[in-house]
Write an enzyme that holds these catalytic residues in place. Structure first.
Site, PDB file in Angstrom:
ATOM      1  N   PRO A 138      72.009  23.552  18.682  1.00 32.95           N
ATOM      2  CA  PRO A 138      72.530  24.183  19.351  1.00 32.95           C
ATOM      3  C   PRO A 138      72.986  25.819  19.129  1.00 32.95           C
ATOM      4  CG  PRO A 138      74.231  23.400  18.927  1.00 32.95           C
ATOM      5  CD  PRO A 138      73.073  22.701  18.792  1.00 32.95           C
ATOM      6  N   GLU A 169      77.831  16.436  14.205  1.00 31.60           N
ATOM      7  CA  GLU A 169      78.053  18.065  14.032  1.00 31.60           C
ATOM      8  C   GLU A 169      76.442  18.577  13.599  1.00 31.60           C
ATOM      9  OE1 GLU A 169      80.718  19.344  15.287  1.00 31.60           O
ATOM     10  OE2 GLU A 169      81.093  17.124  15.614  1.00 31.60           O
ATOM     11  N   ARG A 213      52.444  20.225  28.090  1.00 27.02           N
ATOM     12  CA  ARG A 213      51.674  21.479  29.032  1.00 27.02           C
ATOM     13  C   ARG A 213      50.830  22.069  28.355  1.00 27.02           C
ATOM     14  NH1 ARG A 213      53.690  20.312  33.889  1.00 27.02           N
ATOM     15  NH2 ARG A 213      53.812  23.332  34.275  1.00 27.02           N
ATOM     16  N   ASP A 228      53.216  28.946  37.043  1.00 23.34           N
ATOM     17  CA  ASP A 228      54.701  27.986  36.306  1.00 23.34           C
ATOM     18  C   ASP A 228      55.697  29.762  36.394  1.00 23.34           C
ATOM     19  OD1 ASP A 228      54.049  25.765  36.556  1.00 23.34           O
ATOM     20  OD2 ASP A 228      54.499  25.603  34.527  1.00 23.34           O
TER      21      ASP A 228
HETATM   22  N1  ADE Z   1      71.569  19.572  20.441  1.00 21.39           N
HETATM   23  C1  ADE Z   1      72.605  19.681  21.181  1.00 21.39           C
HETATM   24  N2  ADE Z   1      73.091  20.788  22.340  1.00 21.39           N
HETATM   25  C2  ADE Z   1      71.543  20.995  22.234  1.00 21.39           C
HETATM   26  C3  ADE Z   1      70.907  22.432  22.632  1.00 21.39           C
HETATM   27  N3  ADE Z   1      71.850  22.799  23.346  1.00 21.39           N
HETATM   28  N4  ADE Z   1      69.843  22.733  22.188  1.00 21.39           N
HETATM   29  C4  ADE Z   1      68.931  21.997  20.925  1.00 21.39           C
HETATM   30  N5  ADE Z   1      69.793  20.619  20.995  1.00 21.39           N
HETATM   31  C5  ADE Z   1      71.019  20.491  21.194  1.00 21.39           C
END
Ligand code: ADE
Length: 259
Positions: free
Chosen positions: A101, A128, A166, A181
């Site tokens: 993330p 984490e 894809r 798409d």
């Molecule tokens: N792991 C946890 N949340 C994530 C996200 N938004 N994108 C990629 N990996 C993740």
């Protein structure tokens, strides 16, 4: 295996993907259906799922440890992840991807670029995250699937692999559907309708029933532009806009940034 599947498995796989995680079943289950499932069945895509604990060296098969500097949660240790990547990479050139993330958001342009590689290795971490030294030494790319946090990298891997699959030639039978798409041409997709022509009090737009291909093309283009302007105006900055698109956008109230 059915006769039909046996006939097509003689194709040389266009792409090999190795997935490393502590829950290999999550990724495998998510990809066994529909388009990625068929791509594997007919041999265009080979996906190998590995349990990262196989590379742990202690008797409890531990892959994580407490964070230096304190704080909550655990961090994936370097040794098992590094050993796994090195072993899989020994089979040839491969691009290593770690979903996170805390990374740039994956775009369709990234997906298209990734689909040109022959061998991808996905490493799903949890808690984490992954010891930064693995990322510094062994990871080629990190991507986020969106501005929210999910419980682990497995579903993020599945999302990315589905999107990449894809784009592998031959995987989606009707390439036109891929080209139209959302995001493929930098815009959101236009609305779609099917039968019946009237449902409750809602009509299918008359233009779509007119048979006039030029009117339909223009209607779809304007709808795609209107949606993009309403929901994702940021995309218009990177999209290739021809004169017709610019005129339509001005009619929709768009103010070009530099024009
Ligand atoms: N792991 C946890 N949340 C994530 C996200 N938004 N994108 C990629 N990996 C993740």
């Amino acid at each position: 295996m059915t006769t039909q599947q046996t006939d097509t498995t003689t194709e040389v796989p266009r792409m090999r993907i190795d997935c490393l995680s502590i829950f290999p079943g999550i990724i495998a289950d998510a990809l066994k259906h529909s388009i990625p499932g068929r791509a594997q069945a007919n041999g265009l895509l080979q996906i190998h799922h590995h349990d990262l604990r196989t590379w742990a060296t202690d008797k409890h098969s531990k892959v994580d440890d407490i964070p230096y500097g304190g704080g909550v949660g655990m961090v994936f240790k370097p040794e098992p992840a590094m050993a796994a990547i090195r072993e899989l990479r020994a089979q040839g050139e491969a691009l290593v991807i770690h979903p996170s993330p805390a990374a740039p958001r994956l775009t369709q342009a990234d997906v298209i670029e990734l689909s040109g590689h022959r061998h991808l290795i996905f490493l799903a971490s949890r808690y984490e995250g992954l010891d930064q030294r693995v990322i510094d030494r062994c990871v080629d790319r990190e991507y986020s699937i969106g501005d929210y946090v999910i419980s682990g990298g497995e579903l993020a891997c599945a999302v990315m692999i589905d999107a990449v699959a894809r784009m592998v030639p031959g995987v989606v039978a009707k390439q036109a559907s891929v080209v139209e798409d959302s995001f493929y041409n930098g815009l959101l997709d236009y609305p779609h309708y099917t039968r019946p022509p009237v449902y409750e009090d809602m009509d299918v737009p008359a233009v779509l029933q007119s048979g006039n291909h030029e009117h339909i093309r223009r209607w779809r283009k304007r709808e795609a532009l209107a949606r993009t302007l309403a929901h994702r105006p940021d995309l218009l900055e990177g999209a290739e806009l021809d004169g017709e698109a610019r005129t339509m956008l001005r009619e929709l109230g768009w103010k070009p940034p530099r024009d």
